[in-house]
Write an enzyme that holds these catalytic residues in place. Structure first.
Site, PDB file in Angstrom:
ATOM      1  N   CYS A 100      15.842  36.838  31.859  1.00  0.00           N
ATOM      2  CA  CYS A 100      15.019  35.683  32.244  1.00  0.00           C
ATOM      3  C   CYS A 100      14.074  36.131  33.348  1.00  0.00           C
ATOM      4  O   CYS A 100      14.510  36.632  34.372  1.00  0.00           O
ATOM      5  CB  CYS A 100      15.925  34.552  32.729  1.00  0.00           C
ATOM      6  SG  CYS A 100      15.035  33.232  33.565  1.00  0.00           S
ATOM      7  N   CYS A 104       8.520  30.800  34.415  1.00  0.00           N
ATOM      8  CA  CYS A 104       8.036  29.747  33.516  1.00  0.00           C
ATOM      9  C   CYS A 104       8.295  28.344  34.044  1.00  0.00           C
ATOM     10  O   CYS A 104       7.546  27.424  33.736  1.00  0.00           O
ATOM     11  CB  CYS A 104       8.692  29.868  32.153  1.00  0.00           C
ATOM     12  SG  CYS A 104       9.082  31.538  31.691  1.00  0.00           S
ATOM     13  N   THR A 191      16.779  28.574  38.547  1.00  0.00           N
ATOM     14  CA  THR A 191      16.396  29.882  38.029  1.00  0.00           C
ATOM     15  C   THR A 191      15.333  30.523  38.906  1.00  0.00           C
ATOM     16  O   THR A 191      14.264  29.943  39.105  1.00  0.00           O
ATOM     17  CB  THR A 191      15.863  29.710  36.588  1.00  0.00           C
ATOM     18  OG1 THR A 191      16.938  29.267  35.784  1.00  0.00           O
ATOM     19  CG2 THR A 191      15.323  31.002  36.033  1.00  0.00           C
ATOM     20  N   GLU A 257      20.382  32.584  39.254  1.00  0.00           N
ATOM     21  CA  GLU A 257      20.348  31.135  39.480  1.00  0.00           C
ATOM     22  C   GLU A 257      20.988  30.811  40.828  1.00  0.00           C
ATOM     23  O   GLU A 257      21.818  31.583  41.309  1.00  0.00           O
ATOM     24  CB  GLU A 257      21.108  30.388  38.375  1.00  0.00           C
ATOM     25  CG  GLU A 257      20.261  30.020  37.170  1.00  0.00           C
ATOM     26  CD  GLU A 257      19.985  31.201  36.243  1.00  0.00           C
ATOM     27  OE1 GLU A 257      20.802  32.141  36.229  1.00  0.00           O
ATOM     28  OE2 GLU A 257      18.952  31.192  35.551  1.00  0.00           O
ATOM     29  N   HIS A 292       9.275  23.082  28.687  1.00  0.00           N
ATOM     30  CA  HIS A 292      10.274  24.139  28.862  1.00  0.00           C
ATOM     31  C   HIS A 292      11.019  24.410  27.553  1.00  0.00           C
ATOM     32  O   HIS A 292      11.493  25.524  27.329  1.00  0.00           O
ATOM     33  CB  HIS A 292      11.231  23.792  30.006  1.00  0.00           C
ATOM     34  CG  HIS A 292      11.739  25.022  30.698  1.00  0.00           C
ATOM     35  ND1 HIS A 292      10.907  26.006  31.181  1.00  0.00           N
ATOM     36  CD2 HIS A 292      13.000  25.461  30.950  1.00  0.00           C
ATOM     37  CE1 HIS A 292      11.630  26.979  31.700  1.00  0.00           C
ATOM     38  NE2 HIS A 292      12.908  26.676  31.565  1.00  0.00           N
ATOM     39  N   TYR A 296      11.253  28.255  25.442  1.00  0.00           N
ATOM     40  CA  TYR A 296      12.400  28.973  24.875  1.00  0.00           C
ATOM     41  C   TYR A 296      12.080  29.574  23.506  1.00  0.00           C
ATOM     42  O   TYR A 296      12.772  30.485  23.059  1.00  0.00           O
ATOM     43  CB  TYR A 296      13.616  28.038  24.789  1.00  0.00           C
ATOM     44  CG  TYR A 296      14.370  27.929  26.097  1.00  0.00           C
ATOM     45  CD1 TYR A 296      13.690  27.851  27.296  1.00  0.00           C
ATOM     46  CD2 TYR A 296      15.756  27.910  26.128  1.00  0.00           C
ATOM     47  CE1 TYR A 296      14.366  27.756  28.503  1.00  0.00           C
ATOM     48  CE2 TYR A 296      16.443  27.817  27.330  1.00  0.00           C
ATOM     49  CZ  TYR A 296      15.745  27.742  28.512  1.00  0.00           C
ATOM     50  OH  TYR A 296      16.420  27.655  29.694  1.00  0.00           O
ATOM     51  N   CYS A 299      10.520  33.100  25.245  1.00  0.00           N
ATOM     52  CA  CYS A 299      11.337  34.025  26.054  1.00  0.00           C
ATOM     53  C   CYS A 299      12.585  34.472  25.315  1.00  0.00           C
ATOM     54  O   CYS A 299      12.916  35.658  25.303  1.00  0.00           O
ATOM     55  CB  CYS A 299      11.689  33.399  27.397  1.00  0.00           C
ATOM     56  SG  CYS A 299      13.027  32.188  27.374  1.00  0.00           S
ATOM     57  N   GLU A 447      22.313  30.039  28.627  1.00  0.00           N
ATOM     58  CA  GLU A 447      21.093  29.308  28.958  1.00  0.00           C
ATOM     59  C   GLU A 447      20.414  28.771  27.703  1.00  0.00           C
ATOM     60  O   GLU A 447      19.742  27.747  27.746  1.00  0.00           O
ATOM     61  CB  GLU A 447      20.129  30.191  29.754  1.00  0.00           C
ATOM     62  CG  GLU A 447      19.030  29.373  30.412  1.00  0.00           C
ATOM     63  CD  GLU A 447      18.110  30.201  31.269  1.00  0.00           C
ATOM     64  OE1 GLU A 447      17.695  31.279  30.794  1.00  0.00           O
ATOM     65  OE2 GLU A 447      17.810  29.790  32.380  1.00  0.00           O
TER      66      GLU A 447
HETATM   67 FE1  SF4 Z   1      13.806  32.045  32.064  1.00  0.00          FE
HETATM   68 FE2  SF4 Z   1      13.069  31.534  29.563  1.00  0.00          FE
HETATM   69 FE3  SF4 Z   1      13.185  29.551  31.363  1.00  0.00          FE
HETATM   70 FE4  SF4 Z   1      11.275  31.453  31.459  1.00  0.00          FE
HETATM   71  S1  SF4 Z   1      11.577  29.896  29.846  1.00  0.00           S
HETATM   72  S2  SF4 Z   1      12.433  30.647  33.163  1.00  0.00           S
HETATM   73  S3  SF4 Z   1      12.411  33.259  30.830  1.00  0.00           S
HETATM   74  S4  SF4 Z   1      14.886  30.777  30.571  1.00  0.00           S
HETATM   75 FE    FE Z   2      15.664  28.322  31.738  1.00  0.00          FE
END
Ligand code: SF4
Ligand code: FE
Length: 483
Positions: A100, A104, A191, A257, A292, A296, A299, A447
């Protein structure tokens, strides 16, 4: 300085005097801490990649406020293409770090607050949008990392914020002053917060009129007095203290985290983006969560690419790459991973402008994207462990491999195909372990389930956005039902 280098970023975080606790101790130098450093490296990658000419189009954008080149993580999406590029950028960062990369949440908070403050001001004559634009411009110009903080501890989940036995279980205003407010409470699972310059808070649920003190959104720097963090433990985290490299699996990158505690933190008026307008809390939550959940689809796919690659290398090293079931398992993993990507791209391509002018993803498709993410990485991880073999959890340590006496024994009995060293075989297995069971499993596996909202949160949105009434009409028309 619209774009910082990775080194400048690390230096800027080192200069911020944050209050961070881990294993019962205050961490004096988080930037050099062996457990925290890999997570800082992941955020640093978002700066390093932005300096590379081949990624300029993905990693950077033109600010609609200043016309300057900025990091895309600070960008306000101006069209559907920006939304698509965001997902592609996240896949690239996931492929680069296999972790991660944390940046983001700030980008998604920027875009959700941008449109919501515009609509709050229209309804209430407030000046939150102007406050936010000033903050955003500052972040873009300085190329800052901003933590987006939404999840409150929540206590008894059946009770509203104002009905909790302990009133601090949702972040709230405890004092109102002419120049600002004082807030108390906490945000959980933050995060990358210890790798950020600033934090933006948002309410975590829709709120009623009694929750006025809880309908709060603001930004403060991470070194603000009264703000501190307690770092969360990850599986196998203390392996990073052993000084080796192989057993860590991914020695360069990671995620982190923390529980962030706001112990009577002062927030000046010009840093407030919502302050008591309870009816807009739900909008802010829905928009942030929507962005968000789109994230996902980028990422996790990038990290999935690394895991699929690792499983294929393990199969090569085991000498089974040509077996048809092995090939089929790799096809299945690819199919699942690309399905997630397809959802991330689809909700972006279907993006529409908000009243404020920035672009919002298609909410239904973004929630479908994240719902798939709550399942497919588990299956991808299962198949990776299948291909790796039981050795993924039974192999001896790096110290054994390097020991003068027993090292040759480990070397001999853990060897796969001729021409591949036992060390390389163990390296790829440890990477698989890291992604499925170790520190990176926080960011990849668990996650995937709970990040950006647990599965039920998406199902509620899918039921709201699915337009079942229209589908019933379609069926009745085809069946020639007249009521
Ligand atoms: Fe982490 Fe993915 Fe959230 Fe970006 S979108 S902060 S990489 S979990
Ligand atoms: Fe996340």
């Amino acid at each position: 300085m619209a774009l910082m280098t990775g080194e400048q970023y690390v230096e800027s975080i080192a200069n911020l005097k944050m209050e961070i606790y881990m294993f019962g101790k205050k961490i004096d130098n988080p930037v050099e801490d062996p457990i925290l450093r890999p997570s800082l490296n992941s955020v640093k990658a978002t700066y390093d990649l932005a300096q590379m000419p081949e990624y300029e189009g993905l990693m950077t954008a033109t600010s609609h406020l200043t016309g300057e080149r900025i990091n895309r993580f600070s960008h306000i999406h101006q069209n559907a293409e920006d939304l698509v590029k965001k997902v592609k950028m996240q896949r690239l960062c996931g492929q680069t770090t296999a972790a991660c990369f944390q940046r983001c949440v700030g980008m998604d908070a920027f875009n959700a607050i941008y449109s919501t403050t515009y609509e709050v001001d229209k309804a209430h004559g407030t000046s939150y949008h102007e406050n936010f634009l000033k903050f955003l411009r500052y972040c873009q110009e300085k190329d800052l990392v901003v933590d987006g903080a939404m999840t409150d501890p929540k206590g008894d989940r059946s009770l509203a914020p104002s009905k909790q036995e302990d009133p601090d279980l949702f972040l709230r205003v405890v004092e109102r002053r002419p120049d600002g407010v004082v807030v108390r409470g906490a945000k959980a699972h933050q995060t990358g917060m210890c790798n950020s310059h600033e934090v933006i808070t948002m309410p975590t649920i829709a709120m009623g009129p009694d929750d006025k003190d809880y309908a709060i959104s603001f930004a403060v720097p991470l070194d603000t007095p009264g703000l501190f963090m307690i770092i969360g433990r990850q599986s196998c985290d203390t392996r990073k203290l052993e000084g080796g490299e192989i057993d860590v699996g991914n020695s360069r990158y990671g995620g982190v985290e923390a529980l962030a505690v706001f112990d009577d933190v002062f927030v000046p008026n010009e840093r407030l983006f919502l302050n008591g307008e309870t009816e807009f809390a739900g909008m802010l939550v829905e928009r942030f969560a929507g962005y968000h959940r789109q994230s996902y689809g980028g990422c996790k796919v990038g990290v999935g690419d690394v895991l699929i690659g690792a499983a294929a290398v393990a199969a090569d090293y085991n000498g089974v790459a040509k077996a048809s079931h092995v090939k089929d398992k790799l096809i299945e993993m690819t199919h699942l991973n690309e399905t997630l990507y397809a959802c991330g791209i689809a909700c972006s391509a279907e993006g529409r402008p908000t009243e404020s002018g920035n672009y919002m993803i298609d909410l239904l498709l973004a929630n479908v994207c994240k719902q798939n993410v709550t399942r497919f990485p588990y299956e991808i991880a299962r198949l990776a462990e299948d291909l790796a073999g039981g050795i993924v959890v039974t192999a001896p340590s790096e110290q054994d491999l390097k020991d003068p006496k027993i090292g040759p024994v480990v070397e001999k009995y853990f060897k796969g195909v001729a021409g591949v060293s036992t060390e390389n075989r163990l390296r790829i297995l440890r990477l698989i372990e890291n992604l499925t069971l170790g520190t990176a499993a926080v960011g990849y596996r668990t996650e995937s389930l709970h990040g950006a909202g647990s599965p039920q949160a998406q199902r509620i949105m899918i039921s709201r956005q699915g337009n079942l009434a229209a589908k019933k009409e379609l069926a009745k028309r085809i069946a020639r039902i007249e009521e």
